[in-house]
Design a protein around this motif. Structure first.
Motif, PDB file in Angstrom:
ATOM      1  N   GLY A  17       0.791  -1.222   0.000  1.00 22.93           N
ATOM      2  CA  GLY A  17       0.000   0.000   0.000  1.00 22.93           C
ATOM      3  C   GLY A  17       0.821   1.268   0.000  1.00 22.93           C
ATOM      4  O   GLY A  17       0.314   2.329  -0.399  1.00 22.93           O
ATOM      5  N   HIS A  18       2.058   1.205   0.432  1.00 22.20           N
ATOM      6  CA  HIS A  18       2.873   2.414   0.571  1.00 22.20           C
ATOM      7  C   HIS A  18       4.050   2.482  -0.397  1.00 22.20           C
ATOM      8  O   HIS A  18       4.809   3.453  -0.384  1.00 22.20           O
ATOM      9  CB  HIS A  18       3.394   2.521   2.013  1.00 22.20           C
ATOM     10  CG  HIS A  18       2.329   2.870   2.994  1.00 22.20           C
ATOM     11  ND1 HIS A  18       1.480   1.928   3.518  1.00 22.20           N
ATOM     12  CD2 HIS A  18       1.942   4.058   3.537  1.00 22.20           C
ATOM     13  CE1 HIS A  18       0.628   2.514   4.348  1.00 22.20           C
ATOM     14  NE2 HIS A  18       0.887   3.793   4.383  1.00 22.20           N
ATOM     15  N   LEU A  19       4.193   1.473  -1.257  1.00 21.12           N
ATOM     16  CA  LEU A  19       5.327   1.469  -2.170  1.00 21.12           C
ATOM     17  C   LEU A  19       5.344   2.671  -3.118  1.00 21.12           C
ATOM     18  O   LEU A  19       6.406   3.289  -3.294  1.00 21.12           O
ATOM     19  CB  LEU A  19       5.363   0.158  -2.957  1.00 21.12           C
ATOM     20  CG  LEU A  19       6.550  -0.020  -3.898  1.00 21.12           C
ATOM     21  CD1 LEU A  19       7.873   0.054  -3.137  1.00 21.12           C
ATOM     22  CD2 LEU A  19       6.439  -1.360  -4.628  1.00 21.12           C
ATOM     23  N   PRO A  20       4.220   3.042  -3.757  1.00 26.22           N
ATOM     24  CA  PRO A  20       4.286   4.201  -4.663  1.00 26.22           C
ATOM     25  C   PRO A  20       4.745   5.476  -3.951  1.00 26.22           C
ATOM     26  O   PRO A  20       5.569   6.235  -4.486  1.00 26.22           O
ATOM     27  CB  PRO A  20       2.843   4.325  -5.173  1.00 26.22           C
ATOM     28  CG  PRO A  20       2.281   2.947  -5.049  1.00 26.22           C
ATOM     29  CD  PRO A  20       2.887   2.394  -3.787  1.00 26.22           C
ATOM     30  N   GLU A  21       4.223   5.720  -2.742  1.00 25.12           N
ATOM     31  CA  GLU A  21       4.635   6.910  -2.002  1.00 25.12           C
ATOM     32  C   GLU A  21       6.103   6.832  -1.609  1.00 25.12           C
ATOM     33  O   GLU A  21       6.839   7.830  -1.702  1.00 25.12           O
ATOM     34  CB  GLU A  21       3.767   7.072  -0.763  1.00 25.12           C
ATOM     35  CG  GLU A  21       4.078   8.332   0.039  1.00 25.12           C
ATOM     36  CD  GLU A  21       3.193   8.486   1.251  1.00 25.12           C
ATOM     37  OE1 GLU A  21       3.269   9.539   1.901  1.00 25.12           O
ATOM     38  OE2 GLU A  21       2.443   7.540   1.559  1.00 25.12           O
ATOM     39  N   ALA A  22       6.548   5.649  -1.167  1.00 25.08           N
ATOM     40  CA  ALA A  22       7.957   5.493  -0.802  1.00 25.08           C
ATOM     41  C   ALA A  22       8.858   5.739  -2.001  1.00 25.08           C
ATOM     42  O   ALA A  22       9.929   6.345  -1.873  1.00 25.08           O
ATOM     43  CB  ALA A  22       8.199   4.097  -0.236  1.00 25.08           C
ATOM     44  N   ALA A  23       8.441   5.282  -3.179  1.00 23.22           N
ATOM     45  CA  ALA A  23       9.249   5.496  -4.379  1.00 23.22           C
ATOM     46  C   ALA A  23       9.396   6.983  -4.680  1.00 23.22           C
ATOM     47  O   ALA A  23      10.469   7.438  -5.107  1.00 23.22           O
ATOM     48  CB  ALA A  23       8.622   4.762  -5.562  1.00 23.22           C
ATOM     49  N   ARG A  24       8.339   7.752  -4.441  1.00 26.17           N
ATOM     50  CA  ARG A  24       8.423   9.199  -4.683  1.00 26.17           C
ATOM     51  C   ARG A  24       9.379   9.876  -3.710  1.00 26.17           C
ATOM     52  O   ARG A  24       9.980  10.908  -4.036  1.00 26.17           O
ATOM     53  CB  ARG A  24       7.034   9.836  -4.560  1.00 26.17           C
ATOM     54  CG  ARG A  24       6.076   9.469  -5.676  1.00 26.17           C
ATOM     55  CD  ARG A  24       4.871  10.391  -5.698  1.00 26.17           C
ATOM     56  NE  ARG A  24       4.083  10.324  -4.461  1.00 26.17           N
ATOM     57  CZ  ARG A  24       3.102   9.456  -4.265  1.00 26.17           C
ATOM     58  NH1 ARG A  24       2.788   8.582  -5.219  1.00 26.17           N
ATOM     59  NH2 ARG A  24       2.424   9.474  -3.135  1.00 26.17           N
ATOM     60  N   VAL A  55      10.363   0.923   1.455  1.00 26.20           N
ATOM     61  CA  VAL A  55       9.266   1.391   2.304  1.00 26.20           C
ATOM     62  C   VAL A  55       9.742   1.558   3.744  1.00 26.20           C
ATOM     63  O   VAL A  55       9.442   2.570   4.404  1.00 26.20           O
ATOM     64  CB  VAL A  55       8.078   0.416   2.231  1.00 26.20           C
ATOM     65  CG1 VAL A  55       7.016   0.779   3.272  1.00 26.20           C
ATOM     66  CG2 VAL A  55       7.462   0.437   0.834  1.00 26.20           C
ATOM     67  N   ALA A  56      10.505   0.597   4.247  1.00 30.86           N
ATOM     68  CA  ALA A  56      10.949   0.639   5.639  1.00 30.86           C
ATOM     69  C   ALA A  56      11.835   1.841   5.916  1.00 30.86           C
ATOM     70  O   ALA A  56      11.648   2.560   6.910  1.00 30.86           O
ATOM     71  CB  ALA A  56      11.683  -0.657   5.989  1.00 30.86           C
ATOM     72  N   HIS A  57      12.798   2.079   5.067  1.00 28.98           N
ATOM     73  CA  HIS A  57      13.779   3.122   5.371  1.00 28.98           C
ATOM     74  C   HIS A  57      13.269   4.525   5.052  1.00 28.98           C
ATOM     75  O   HIS A  57      13.651   5.488   5.738  1.00 28.98           O
ATOM     76  CB  HIS A  57      15.092   2.805   4.661  1.00 28.98           C
ATOM     77  CG  HIS A  57      15.828   1.671   5.308  1.00 28.98           C
ATOM     78  ND1 HIS A  57      16.846   1.862   6.205  1.00 28.98           N
ATOM     79  CD2 HIS A  57      15.633   0.331   5.240  1.00 28.98           C
ATOM     80  CE1 HIS A  57      17.274   0.696   6.651  1.00 28.98           C
ATOM     81  NE2 HIS A  57      16.543  -0.251   6.089  1.00 28.98           N
ATOM     82  N   VAL A  58      12.418   4.660   4.063  1.00 31.12           N
ATOM     83  CA  VAL A  58      11.762   5.952   3.855  1.00 31.12           C
ATOM     84  C   VAL A  58      10.847   6.249   5.040  1.00 31.12           C
ATOM     85  O   VAL A  58      10.842   7.366   5.576  1.00 31.12           O
ATOM     86  CB  VAL A  58      10.974   5.959   2.532  1.00 31.12           C
ATOM     87  CG1 VAL A  58      10.046   7.177   2.468  1.00 31.12           C
ATOM     88  CG2 VAL A  58      11.930   5.984   1.348  1.00 31.12           C
ATOM     89  N   ALA A  59      10.076   5.257   5.487  1.00 34.27           N
ATOM     90  CA  ALA A  59       9.190   5.456   6.633  1.00 34.27           C
ATOM     91  C   ALA A  59       9.977   5.830   7.881  1.00 34.27           C
ATOM     92  O   ALA A  59       9.589   6.746   8.632  1.00 34.27           O
ATOM     93  CB  ALA A  59       8.377   4.194   6.880  1.00 34.27           C
TER      94      ALA A  59
END
Length: 225
Positions: A16-23, A50-54
């Motif tokens: 669910g959060h991959l697209p946002e993490a990629a941005r 996702v983990a490290h951007v979060a």
């Protein structure tokens, strides 16, 4: 009485959060980009991103910094001296964090004292049967054997996440043999001196736990993980 410093825990679904993490991938530092690029499996890259951007976004909000400005370093390892001990925020001794990911789930915990978080997928019965004898305390093995076979995978996952969270909070990671640490397989964890732990509600098919350690010295924070 020593105060209990309760951690905050966040969870995200990778899918669910991959697209946002990629941005937001540019917030990662050079070392993180290098490690991300070295991962060969797409699923591993997705979880790492996702983990490290979060993590950076959580720490940035807590510290009042842009995520890219958060400097994450590792203490030296007391076992070998290598640069892979406990990850910490450079120059900040009042912000402790822990990161875990498994399957489609990522978790981050932040506290004022040493903290550990762990998430795991509930394993199939054959994995439990093969793994439990090497990582569970003898009392935990007896508890597991007393359960109906269908209940053992969830109990094992519950126990394992508690162990990992405690050992991360202690700072030794799996350098401490997991079978020497008793946390219990039941619905209530076994209390450990100087540590506070809790199971964390999470997605079906997963287990999660968090632990804090109230008195960690520099040496305790440097074990291989």
């Amino acid at each position: 009485m020593t105060p209990v410093h309760l951690p905050r825990v966040w969870q995200w679904r990778v899918s669910g959060h991959l697209p946002e993490a990629a941005r937001h991938a540019p917030v990662l530092d050079a070392a993180e980009h290098a490690r991300l690029g070295a991962l060969r499996a797409e699923a591993d890259r997705d979880r790492y991103l996702v983990a490290h951007v979060a993590l950076r976004r959580v720490l940035g909000e807590r510290l009042g910094l842009a995520p890219a400005a958060v400097r994450i370093v590792r203490r030296p390892c007391t076992d070998c001296g290598g640069p892979h001990g406990r990850p910490v925020v450079a120059g900040d001794t009042g912000t402790h964090f822990s990161l875990s990911h498994a399957g489609d789930l990522v978790a981050v915990a932040v506290a004022e004292v040493a903290v550990g978080v762990d998430v795991e997928e509930v394993p199939p019965p054959d994995v439990v049967a093969a793994t439990a004898p090497t990582v569970l305390h003898p009392e935990e093995l007896r508890e597991l054997a007393a359960l109906p076979e269908a209940a053992r995978p969830a109990a094992f996952a519950r126990c394992w996440t508690r162990k990992e969270a405690c050992l991360k909070a202690l700072g030794t990671g799996l350098n401490t043999p997991p079978a020497t640490v008793r946390v219990g397989t039941g619905l209530r964890a076994v209390a450990l001196p100087g540590r506070h732990q809790a199971d964390v509600p999470t997605l079906p098919g997963y287990a999660a736990a968090v632990a804090t350690h109230e008195a960690v010295t520099d040496d305790q924070g440097k074990g291989c993980t």
